[in-house]
Motif scaffolding. Structure first.
Motif, PDB file in Angstrom:
ATOM      1  N   ASN A 160       0.828  -1.215   0.000  1.00 53.46           N
ATOM      2  CA  ASN A 160       0.000   0.000   0.000  1.00 53.46           C
ATOM      3  C   ASN A 160       0.858   1.258   0.000  1.00 53.46           C
ATOM      4  O   ASN A 160       0.539   2.248  -0.671  1.00 53.46           O
ATOM      5  CB  ASN A 160      -0.946   0.004   1.211  1.00 53.46           C
ATOM      6  N   GLN A 161       1.940   1.215   0.764  1.00 54.33           N
ATOM      7  CA  GLN A 161       2.853   2.364   0.806  1.00 54.33           C
ATOM      8  C   GLN A 161       3.463   2.612  -0.569  1.00 54.33           C
ATOM      9  O   GLN A 161       3.535   3.759  -1.039  1.00 54.33           O
ATOM     10  CB  GLN A 161       3.957   2.102   1.837  1.00 54.33           C
ATOM     11  N   ILE A 163       2.257   1.712  -3.522  1.00 57.39           N
ATOM     12  CA  ILE A 163       1.223   2.185  -4.448  1.00 57.39           C
ATOM     13  C   ILE A 163       0.998   3.687  -4.259  1.00 57.39           C
ATOM     14  O   ILE A 163       0.917   4.457  -5.225  1.00 57.39           O
ATOM     15  CB  ILE A 163      -0.092   1.402  -4.246  1.00 57.39           C
ATOM     16  N   TRP A 164       0.927   4.126  -3.010  1.00 61.25           N
ATOM     17  CA  TRP A 164       0.712   5.540  -2.703  1.00 61.25           C
ATOM     18  C   TRP A 164       1.885   6.393  -3.193  1.00 61.25           C
ATOM     19  O   TRP A 164       1.699   7.429  -3.846  1.00 61.25           O
ATOM     20  CB  TRP A 164       0.512   5.710  -1.195  1.00 61.25           C
ATOM     21  N   GLU A 165       3.119   5.944  -2.905  1.00 61.49           N
ATOM     22  CA  GLU A 165       4.304   6.699  -3.320  1.00 61.49           C
ATOM     23  C   GLU A 165       4.404   6.781  -4.839  1.00 61.49           C
ATOM     24  O   GLU A 165       4.823   7.804  -5.391  1.00 61.49           O
ATOM     25  CB  GLU A 165       5.568   6.049  -2.739  1.00 61.49           C
ATOM     26  N   ARG A 167       1.870   6.703  -6.957  1.00 59.38           N
ATOM     27  CA  ARG A 167       0.840   7.646  -7.452  1.00 59.38           C
ATOM     28  C   ARG A 167       1.362   9.084  -7.370  1.00 59.38           C
ATOM     29  O   ARG A 167       1.179   9.872  -8.301  1.00 59.38           O
ATOM     30  CB  ARG A 167      -0.439   7.513  -6.622  1.00 59.38           C
ATOM     31  N   ILE A 168       1.981   9.414  -6.236  1.00 63.30           N
ATOM     32  CA  ILE A 168       2.557  10.761  -6.081  1.00 63.30           C
ATOM     33  C   ILE A 168       3.627  10.994  -7.138  1.00 63.30           C
ATOM     34  O   ILE A 168       3.695  12.050  -7.773  1.00 63.30           O
ATOM     35  CB  ILE A 168       3.151  10.929  -4.662  1.00 63.30           C
TER      36      ILE A 168
END
Length: 202
Positions: A160-161, A163-165, A167-168
């Motif tokens: 999840n981390q 995926i989030w990074e 996206r940014i």
């Protein structure tokens, strides 16, 4: 697999940035366009010598206010050109005011370009750091996935981390691609307005 896609995205950014940074003077320049730190006066002005207009334009409040409006990217170019014509048509000393006006535009738009380019290089450095972090965390995640026994909670948290990074990272990449067009747009604006000013002086 999502993890491999994340690593490839980060790697692709690093490779493409390195390929673009052909000029060793500007290793953090992220754009396909060559970096030109300042607009050359000779490239955009064929009129008379500006002389003391280069420093005195700021002393004229009317000129300063007009320069700010003409230089703003939110002001449509055709509207800016019309404003130039109207201002110079009503000037008692057209040549002196034309030189002051262009000197102000030259200073202001060059400063805008410098600010935009510094921002691009700052974001490029952050992207390099982010790409390194994503690659390192991808390796960590692969190790967690291959571990015996496997800690699914840690695998999910790391996934999840990442995926989030990513996206940014991707959002920034899209913004950079858009902002890379801004210095060229500023060049074109200055050239167009300079041409109108020179035509009105004739």
């Amino acid at each position: 697999m999502m993890v491999r896609a994340l690593a490839l995205a980060a790697l692709a950014f690093t490779v493409s940035t390195a390929a673009r940074a052909a000029d060793p003077r500007y290793p953090n320049w992220p754009c396909a366009q060559a970096k030109v730190p300042e607009i050359s006066l000779a490239a955009v002005w064929a009129g008379p010598e500006l002389g003391d207009a280069e420093s005195k334009w700021k002393d004229d409040s009317k000129i300063s206010a007009l320069v700010a409006r003409l230089a703003a990217r939110k002001t449509p170019l055709d509207e800016a050109e019309k404003s130039v014509k109207e201002f110079l048509a009503g000037s008692a000393d057209k040549t002196a005011n034309a030189k002051l006006l262009f000197a102000g535009l030259f200073d202001t738009l060059n400063a805008q370009r410098s600010q935009v380019m510094s921002g691009l290089e700052r974001v490029s450095r952050k992207q390099r750091e982010a790409a390194d972090k994503i690659r390192a965390e991808t390796i960590q995640l692969q190790a967690l996935q291959d571990a015996t026994p496997r800690d699914d909670a840690k695998v999910d948290a790391m996934s999840n981390q990442l995926i989030w990074e990513t996206r940014i990272f991707e959002d920034r990449r899209k913004v950079v691609r858009f902002v890379c067009e801004v210095p060229t747009a500023i060049d074109q604006r200055l050239f167009a307005l300079g041409r109108v000013i020179q035509q009105e002086m004739e």
